[in-house]
Design a protein around this motif. Structure first.
Motif, PDB file in Angstrom:
ATOM      1  N   MET A   1     -25.752  33.941  -4.407  1.00 54.60           N
ATOM      2  CA  MET A   1     -25.912  32.656  -5.075  1.00 54.60           C
ATOM      3  C   MET A   1     -24.742  31.760  -4.690  1.00 54.60           C
ATOM      4  SD  MET A   1     -26.913  30.549  -7.891  1.00 54.60           S
ATOM      5  CE  MET A   1     -28.322  31.103  -8.485  1.00 54.60           C
ATOM      6  N   ALA A   2     -25.043  30.563  -4.293  1.00 53.39           N
ATOM      7  CA  ALA A   2     -24.004  29.612  -3.901  1.00 53.39           C
ATOM      8  C   ALA A   2     -23.234  29.142  -5.125  1.00 53.39           C
ATOM      9  CB  ALA A   2     -24.646  28.418  -3.207  1.00 53.39           C
ATOM     10  N   GLU A   3     -21.986  28.832  -4.911  1.00 50.23           N
ATOM     11  CA  GLU A   3     -21.162  28.270  -5.965  1.00 50.23           C
ATOM     12  C   GLU A   3     -21.165  26.756  -5.761  1.00 50.23           C
ATOM     13  OE1 GLU A   3     -17.351  30.215  -6.291  1.00 50.23           O
ATOM     14  OE2 GLU A   3     -18.204  31.999  -5.385  1.00 50.23           O
ATOM     15  N   PRO A   4     -22.076  26.047  -6.443  1.00 49.17           N
ATOM     16  CA  PRO A   4     -22.248  24.620  -6.155  1.00 49.17           C
ATOM     17  C   PRO A   4     -20.986  23.800  -6.398  1.00 49.17           C
ATOM     18  CG  PRO A   4     -23.591  25.276  -8.031  1.00 49.17           C
ATOM     19  CD  PRO A   4     -23.006  26.518  -7.455  1.00 49.17           C
ATOM     20  N   HIS A   5     -20.147  24.198  -7.348  1.00 50.94           N
ATOM     21  CA  HIS A   5     -18.937  23.420  -7.598  1.00 50.94           C
ATOM     22  C   HIS A   5     -17.976  23.500  -6.423  1.00 50.94           C
ATOM     23  CE1 HIS A   5     -17.995  27.463  -9.084  1.00 50.94           C
ATOM     24  NE2 HIS A   5     -16.746  27.197  -8.748  1.00 50.94           N
ATOM     25  N   ARG A   6     -17.916  24.641  -5.742  1.00 49.68           N
ATOM     26  CA  ARG A   6     -17.034  24.764  -4.574  1.00 49.68           C
ATOM     27  C   ARG A   6     -17.590  23.966  -3.398  1.00 49.68           C
ATOM     28  NH1 ARG A   6     -15.325  30.424  -2.967  1.00 49.68           N
ATOM     29  NH2 ARG A   6     -13.759  29.222  -1.864  1.00 49.68           N
ATOM     30  N   VAL A   7     -18.906  23.984  -3.213  1.00 53.49           N
ATOM     31  CA  VAL A   7     -19.522  23.186  -2.150  1.00 53.49           C
ATOM     32  C   VAL A   7     -19.327  21.706  -2.459  1.00 53.49           C
ATOM     33  CG1 VAL A   7     -21.661  22.645  -0.935  1.00 53.49           C
ATOM     34  CG2 VAL A   7     -21.189  25.004  -1.628  1.00 53.49           C
ATOM     35  N   ARG A   8     -19.498  21.329  -3.714  1.00 55.80           N
ATOM     36  CA  ARG A   8     -19.298  19.939  -4.137  1.00 55.80           C
ATOM     37  C   ARG A   8     -17.861  19.497  -3.846  1.00 55.80           C
ATOM     38  NH1 ARG A   8     -20.051  20.578  -9.333  1.00 55.80           N
ATOM     39  NH2 ARG A   8     -22.267  20.812  -8.996  1.00 55.80           N
ATOM     40  N   LEU A  43     -16.202  24.997   4.219  1.00 56.73           N
ATOM     41  CA  LEU A  43     -17.397  25.815   4.071  1.00 56.73           C
ATOM     42  C   LEU A  43     -17.165  27.229   4.596  1.00 56.73           C
ATOM     43  CD1 LEU A  43     -20.211  23.276   5.013  1.00 56.73           C
ATOM     44  CD2 LEU A  43     -19.529  24.050   2.733  1.00 56.73           C
ATOM     45  N   ASP A  44     -16.330  27.370   5.632  1.00 58.20           N
ATOM     46  CA  ASP A  44     -15.986  28.707   6.137  1.00 58.20           C
ATOM     47  C   ASP A  44     -15.324  29.557   5.060  1.00 58.20           C
ATOM     48  OD1 ASP A  44     -16.995  28.280   8.679  1.00 58.20           O
ATOM     49  OD2 ASP A  44     -15.070  27.643   9.524  1.00 58.20           O
ATOM     50  N   GLN A  45     -14.529  28.930   4.207  1.00 59.12           N
ATOM     51  CA  GLN A  45     -13.874  29.650   3.116  1.00 59.12           C
ATOM     52  C   GLN A  45     -14.870  30.080   2.046  1.00 59.12           C
ATOM     53  OE1 GLN A  45     -10.833  27.095   1.558  1.00 59.12           O
ATOM     54  NE2 GLN A  45      -9.509  27.329   3.344  1.00 59.12           N
ATOM     55  N   ILE A  46     -15.883  29.265   1.838  1.00 62.24           N
ATOM     56  CA  ILE A  46     -16.876  29.553   0.797  1.00 62.24           C
ATOM     57  C   ILE A  46     -17.863  30.612   1.262  1.00 62.24           C
ATOM     58  CG2 ILE A  46     -18.730  28.559  -0.592  1.00 62.24           C
ATOM     59  CD1 ILE A  46     -17.205  25.851  -0.349  1.00 62.24           C
ATOM     60  N   ASP A  47     -18.389  30.424   2.480  1.00 58.06           N
ATOM     61  CA  ASP A  47     -19.383  31.339   3.044  1.00 58.06           C
ATOM     62  C   ASP A  47     -19.273  31.309   4.563  1.00 58.06           C
ATOM     63  OD1 ASP A  47     -21.586  32.843   3.770  1.00 58.06           O
ATOM     64  OD2 ASP A  47     -23.062  31.346   3.140  1.00 58.06           O
ATOM     65  N   PRO A  48     -18.717  32.352   5.168  1.00 57.75           N
ATOM     66  CA  PRO A  48     -18.573  32.357   6.621  1.00 57.75           C
ATOM     67  C   PRO A  48     -19.906  32.247   7.366  1.00 57.75           C
ATOM     68  CG  PRO A  48     -17.263  34.107   5.639  1.00 57.75           C
ATOM     69  CD  PRO A  48     -18.107  33.519   4.548  1.00 57.75           C
ATOM     70  N   ALA A  49     -21.016  32.519   6.704  1.00 53.27           N
ATOM     71  CA  ALA A  49     -22.333  32.464   7.342  1.00 53.27           C
ATOM     72  C   ALA A  49     -23.092  31.176   7.019  1.00 53.27           C
ATOM     73  CB  ALA A  49     -23.152  33.674   6.920  1.00 53.27           C
ATOM     74  N   TRP A  50     -22.397  30.138   6.525  1.00 57.79           N
ATOM     75  CA  TRP A  50     -23.086  28.882   6.201  1.00 57.79           C
ATOM     76  C   TRP A  50     -23.735  28.310   7.466  1.00 57.79           C
ATOM     77  CZ3 TRP A  50     -21.873  24.142   8.369  1.00 57.79           C
ATOM     78  CH2 TRP A  50     -20.675  24.078   9.094  1.00 57.79           C
ATOM     79  N   SER A  51     -24.740  27.470   7.260  1.00 61.72           N
ATOM     80  CA  SER A  51     -25.382  26.845   8.414  1.00 61.72           C
ATOM     81  C   SER A  51     -25.784  25.409   8.080  1.00 61.72           C
ATOM     82  CB  SER A  51     -26.609  27.637   8.866  1.00 61.72           C
ATOM     83  OG  SER A  51     -27.633  27.548   7.898  1.00 61.72           O
ATOM     84  N   LEU A  52     -25.806  24.599   9.109  1.00 63.88           N
ATOM     85  CA  LEU A  52     -26.247  23.220   8.995  1.00 63.88           C
ATOM     86  C   LEU A  52     -27.233  22.982  10.124  1.00 63.88           C
ATOM     87  CD1 LEU A  52     -26.012  20.394   7.713  1.00 63.88           C
ATOM     88  CD2 LEU A  52     -24.126  19.959   9.296  1.00 63.88           C
ATOM     89  N   THR A  53     -28.442  22.589   9.780  1.00 64.48           N
ATOM     90  CA  THR A  53     -29.457  22.328  10.799  1.00 64.48           C
ATOM     91  C   THR A  53     -29.881  20.868  10.716  1.00 64.48           C
ATOM     92  OG1 THR A  53     -31.210  23.082   9.305  1.00 64.48           O
ATOM     93  CG2 THR A  53     -30.330  24.693  10.855  1.00 64.48           C
ATOM     94  N   TRP A  54     -30.259  20.346  11.860  1.00 64.22           N
ATOM     95  CA  TRP A  54     -30.681  18.957  11.964  1.00 64.22           C
ATOM     96  C   TRP A  54     -32.119  18.902  12.463  1.00 64.22           C
ATOM     97  CZ3 TRP A  54     -26.885  15.958  10.128  1.00 64.22           C
ATOM     98  CH2 TRP A  54     -25.570  16.377  10.268  1.00 64.22           C
ATOM     99  N   LEU A  68     -28.298  21.934   4.743  1.00 62.58           N
ATOM    100  CA  LEU A  68     -27.118  22.777   4.593  1.00 62.58           C
ATOM    101  C   LEU A  68     -27.496  24.014   3.788  1.00 62.58           C
ATOM    102  CD1 LEU A  68     -24.010  23.172   4.888  1.00 62.58           C
ATOM    103  CD2 LEU A  68     -23.801  22.016   2.685  1.00 62.58           C
ATOM    104  N   THR A  69     -27.177  25.187   4.350  1.00 62.05           N
ATOM    105  CA  THR A  69     -27.446  26.450   3.660  1.00 62.05           C
ATOM    106  C   THR A  69     -26.120  27.157   3.434  1.00 62.05           C
ATOM    107  OG1 THR A  69     -29.582  26.612   4.779  1.00 62.05           O
ATOM    108  CG2 THR A  69     -28.736  28.618   3.737  1.00 62.05           C
ATOM    109  N   VAL A  70     -25.823  27.437   2.163  1.00 56.25           N
ATOM    110  CA  VAL A  70     -24.609  28.151   1.771  1.00 56.25           C
ATOM    111  C   VAL A  70     -25.023  29.265   0.819  1.00 56.25           C
ATOM    112  CG1 VAL A  70     -22.330  27.975   0.699  1.00 56.25           C
ATOM    113  CG2 VAL A  70     -23.252  26.032   1.979  1.00 56.25           C
ATOM    114  N   HIS A  71     -24.671  30.496   1.143  1.00 57.41           N
ATOM    115  CA  HIS A  71     -25.030  31.676   0.347  1.00 57.41           C
ATOM    116  C   HIS A  71     -26.530  31.722   0.055  1.00 57.41           C
ATOM    117  CE1 HIS A  71     -21.080  33.308  -0.332  1.00 57.41           C
ATOM    118  NE2 HIS A  71     -20.624  32.148  -0.760  1.00 57.41           N
ATOM    119  N   GLY A  72     -27.339  31.359   1.042  1.00 59.77           N
ATOM    120  CA  GLY A  72     -28.783  31.450   0.908  1.00 59.77           C
ATOM    121  C   GLY A  72     -29.436  30.294   0.175  1.00 59.77           C
ATOM    122  N   THR A  73     -28.656  29.358  -0.350  1.00 63.66           N
ATOM    123  CA  THR A  73     -29.204  28.200  -1.041  1.00 63.66           C
ATOM    124  C   THR A  73     -29.159  27.003  -0.105  1.00 63.66           C
ATOM    125  OG1 THR A  73     -28.449  29.030  -3.172  1.00 63.66           O
ATOM    126  CG2 THR A  73     -28.978  26.690  -3.050  1.00 63.66           C
ATOM    127  N   ALA A  74     -30.307  26.358   0.088  1.00 61.94           N
ATOM    128  CA  ALA A  74     -30.386  25.228   1.017  1.00 61.94           C
ATOM    129  C   ALA A  74     -30.644  23.935   0.259  1.00 61.94           C
ATOM    130  CB  ALA A  74     -31.501  25.461   2.024  1.00 61.94           C
TER     131      ALA A  74
END
Length: 161
Positions: A1-8, A43-54, A68-74
């Motif tokens: 589960m993504a930590e939305p406050h850290r991504v924010r 984002l690397d600190q939050i989730d090393p496997a994050w991704s951004l697709t265009w 943007l996908t962080v911890h499986g949440t897009a």
């Protein structure tokens, strides 16, 4: 589960780029957007496997979708702008809105030169990028308490004859 406050927090810290939305003669309308070079290390600190697709939905006018996908949440953002790179920035800004991150100001008009682009040198971002995002502790968990008691051997059903 993504930590939305850290991504924010990461998105807020990276709001240092400007996307040119429209151009009219020697004027351009610009909006504040996340700078991917500033955002990526956070984002690397939050989730090393994050991704951004265009995805480019249209070339003329440029319409871009950022996902943007962080911890499986897009989360996604969709935007149009003056050029394809500006549409990518604007889409990233729209995606940031889904996290509750809004620019510090509405889009503004600035001078525009076809060779140099929009003159954003005098605009302030008001979002200095911190060297490191602080960890936010999770709230303490309270022990589960039972709020009901099961009645043994009794039935609450009734029958009428």
């Amino acid at each position: 589960m993504a930590e939305p406050h850290r991504v924010r927090d990461a998105l807020r810290a990276s709001m240092t780029a400007w996307a040119t939305l429209t151009v009219r003669d020697d004027q351009a309308r610009v909006t504040l957007a996340p700078d991917l070079d500033v955002l990526a290390p956070h984002l690397d600190q939050i989730d090393p496997a994050w991704s951004l697709t265009w995805a480019c939905d249209s070339v003329t006018p440029p319409v871009v979708r950022a996902r943007l996908t962080v911890h499986g949440t897009a989360r996604e953002g969709l935007a149009t702008a003056h050029t394809l790179p500006d549409a990518k920035l604007a889409a990233l800004a729209e995606m940031a809105r889904s996290y509750g991150v809004r620019p510090t100001s509405d889009p503004v008009w600035v001078e525009y030169d076809p060779e140099d682009g929009a003159n954003t040198t005098e605009l302030e971002t008001d979002t200095p990028a911190p060297a490191d995002l602080p960890e936010r502790p999770l709230p303490p968990r309270r022990p589960a308490t039972r709020r009901w008691k099961k009645r043994g051997g009794t039935s609450r059903t009734s029958s009428s004859n």
